[in-house]
Design a protein around this motif. Sequence first.
Motif, PDB file in Angstrom:
ATOM      1  N   PHE A   1      39.467  52.142  57.925  1.00  9.17           N
ATOM      2  CA  PHE A   1      39.807  52.729  56.633  1.00  9.17           C
ATOM      3  C   PHE A   1      40.394  54.130  56.785  1.00  9.17           C
ATOM      4  CE2 PHE A   1      37.513  49.287  54.636  1.00  9.17           C
ATOM      5  CZ  PHE A   1      38.163  49.144  53.420  1.00  9.17           C
ATOM      6  N   PHE A   2      39.887  54.900  57.734  1.00  9.59           N
ATOM      7  CA  PHE A   2      40.433  56.237  57.970  1.00  9.59           C
ATOM      8  C   PHE A   2      41.925  56.143  58.309  1.00  9.59           C
ATOM      9  CE2 PHE A   2      41.534  59.607  61.006  1.00  9.59           C
ATOM     10  CZ  PHE A   2      41.337  60.725  60.200  1.00  9.59           C
ATOM     11  N   LEU A   3      42.284  55.177  59.149  1.00  5.99           N
ATOM     12  CA  LEU A   3      43.701  54.999  59.499  1.00  5.99           C
ATOM     13  C   LEU A   3      44.522  54.626  58.262  1.00  5.99           C
ATOM     14  CD1 LEU A   3      43.320  53.133  62.905  1.00  5.99           C
ATOM     15  CD2 LEU A   3      44.009  55.518  62.542  1.00  5.99           C
ATOM     16  N   LEU A   4      43.981  53.752  57.410  1.00  5.02           N
ATOM     17  CA  LEU A   4      44.682  53.416  56.164  1.00  5.02           C
ATOM     18  C   LEU A   4      44.816  54.642  55.263  1.00  5.02           C
ATOM     19  CD1 LEU A   4      43.175  49.914  55.257  1.00  5.02           C
ATOM     20  CD2 LEU A   4      45.474  50.412  56.106  1.00  5.02           C
TER      21      LEU A   4
ATOM     22  N   TYR B   1      42.733  44.757  38.068  1.00  2.05           N
ATOM     23  CA  TYR B   1      43.858  44.057  38.703  1.00  2.05           C
ATOM     24  C   TYR B   1      44.646  43.265  37.658  1.00  2.05           C
ATOM     25  CZ  TYR B   1      42.239  44.838  43.552  1.00  2.05           C
ATOM     26  OH  TYR B   1      41.880  45.375  44.754  1.00  2.05           O
ATOM     27  N   GLY B   2      43.932  42.619  36.748  1.00  3.90           N
ATOM     28  CA  GLY B   2      44.602  41.857  35.700  1.00  3.90           C
ATOM     29  C   GLY B   2      45.513  42.730  34.850  1.00  3.90           C
TER      30      GLY B   2
ATOM     31  N   TYR C   1      47.631  50.837  47.052  1.00  2.00           N
ATOM     32  CA  TYR C   1      46.572  50.648  46.062  1.00  2.00           C
ATOM     33  C   TYR C   1      45.937  49.263  46.226  1.00  2.00           C
ATOM     34  CZ  TYR C   1      44.441  49.340  41.634  1.00  2.00           C
ATOM     35  OH  TYR C   1      43.582  48.853  40.685  1.00  2.00           O
ATOM     36  N   PHE C   2      46.775  48.223  46.267  1.00  2.00           N
ATOM     37  CA  PHE C   2      46.233  46.872  46.377  1.00  2.00           C
ATOM     38  C   PHE C   2      45.613  46.613  47.748  1.00  2.00           C
ATOM     39  CE2 PHE C   2      48.873  45.976  42.588  1.00  2.00           C
ATOM     40  CZ  PHE C   2      47.948  45.281  41.831  1.00  2.00           C
ATOM     41  N   VAL C   3      46.205  47.144  48.809  1.00  2.00           N
ATOM     42  CA  VAL C   3      45.641  46.949  50.152  1.00  2.00           C
ATOM     43  C   VAL C   3      44.291  47.655  50.267  1.00  2.00           C
ATOM     44  CG1 VAL C   3      45.926  47.534  52.603  1.00  2.00           C
ATOM     45  CG2 VAL C   3      47.820  46.500  51.339  1.00  2.00           C
ATOM     46  N   LEU C   4      44.234  48.937  49.906  1.00  2.00           N
ATOM     47  CA  LEU C   4      42.999  49.699  50.041  1.00  2.00           C
ATOM     48  C   LEU C   4      41.889  49.145  49.152  1.00  2.00           C
ATOM     49  CD1 LEU C   4      44.504  53.305  50.169  1.00  2.00           C
ATOM     50  CD2 LEU C   4      43.228  52.182  52.009  1.00  2.00           C
ATOM     51  N   THR C   5      42.200  48.941  47.884  1.00  2.00           N
ATOM     52  CA  THR C   5      41.157  48.443  46.981  1.00  2.00           C
ATOM     53  C   THR C   5      40.841  46.971  47.270  1.00  2.00           C
ATOM     54  OG1 THR C   5      42.751  47.912  45.230  1.00  2.00           O
ATOM     55  CG2 THR C   5      41.706  50.100  45.161  1.00  2.00           C
ATOM     56  N   GLY C   6      41.828  46.220  47.752  1.00  2.00           N
ATOM     57  CA  GLY C   6      41.588  44.820  48.101  1.00  2.00           C
ATOM     58  C   GLY C   6      40.663  44.687  49.298  1.00  2.00           C
TER      59      GLY C   6
ATOM     60  N   VAL D   1      32.909  44.488  49.272  1.00  3.14           N
ATOM     61  CA  VAL D   1      31.926  44.347  48.189  1.00  3.14           C
ATOM     62  C   VAL D   1      31.492  42.887  48.074  1.00  3.14           C
ATOM     63  CG1 VAL D   1      31.574  44.503  45.683  1.00  3.14           C
ATOM     64  CG2 VAL D   1      32.722  46.368  46.898  1.00  3.14           C
ATOM     65  N   ILE D   2      32.443  41.966  48.136  1.00  2.00           N
ATOM     66  CA  ILE D   2      32.104  40.541  48.052  1.00  2.00           C
ATOM     67  C   ILE D   2      31.180  40.147  49.207  1.00  2.00           C
ATOM     68  CG2 ILE D   2      33.051  38.194  48.222  1.00  2.00           C
ATOM     69  CD1 ILE D   2      35.543  39.345  46.676  1.00  2.00           C
ATOM     70  N   GLY D   3      31.522  40.600  50.420  1.00  2.31           N
ATOM     71  CA  GLY D   3      30.649  40.345  51.571  1.00  2.31           C
ATOM     72  C   GLY D   3      29.261  40.933  51.368  1.00  2.31           C
ATOM     73  N   GLY D   4      29.222  42.144  50.802  1.00  4.31           N
ATOM     74  CA  GLY D   4      27.941  42.776  50.521  1.00  4.31           C
ATOM     75  C   GLY D   4      27.146  42.021  49.475  1.00  4.31           C
TER      76      GLY D   4
END
Length: 195
Positions: free
Chosen positions: A32-35, A113-114, A132-137, A143-146
């Motif tokens: 994430f730091f690289l992103l 997103y909608g 925006y979509f890559v980072l939040t996606g 979050v889903i994994g969590g």
Amino acid sequence: MDILSRNPAVATRRVPGAEGIWVFVAFDMLFFFLLFMLFMTGRRTAPEVYEAGRLTLDPNYGGINTLILLTSSWLFVLALEAARGDRVQETGRWLMAALLCGVAFGVSKAFEYGDKLAAGLTPATNDFYMYYFVLTGFHLLHVIGGCVMLGVFWNMARGGAFNRQRLVVIECGGLYWHMVDLLWIVLFPLLYLMR
């Protein structure tokens, strides 16, 4: 006689979780730091595009999502404390509450997103929206994994899997969930607030 043998409380201290989760968290944070650095580089080269994109985001979504995740992390801490106190039923209740917050985050993100897609804003719109979509996606996938993890932990807690003698698994989960929270705490100002 050294200090460890004189003070048993010091001798039993340990780093929470297992070593492997710390390595995973470190590599995930590095990713994430690289992103984040790529985003900042793009922002520096085209500030008008990024600022125009930022202005289309609703900081209320970001603020609500921040509160949801902070609440979820707090609830996870309460679950861990309940497990440390051998309060099995309480552990399960706090884990379920943390899970519901994670689900609420996902629902909120789906609405956001909608809104963006309905307005014709996609990753192909410009560099800001690509990031925006890559980072939040990627964050949403975490979050889903969590949430899956919290559901499994809730089920395990119902069977009495966590107590003061068996904390490593739930501690590892807590480290992961707090990392997800920390990532959002960086993403929210980076995308929604920074001018």
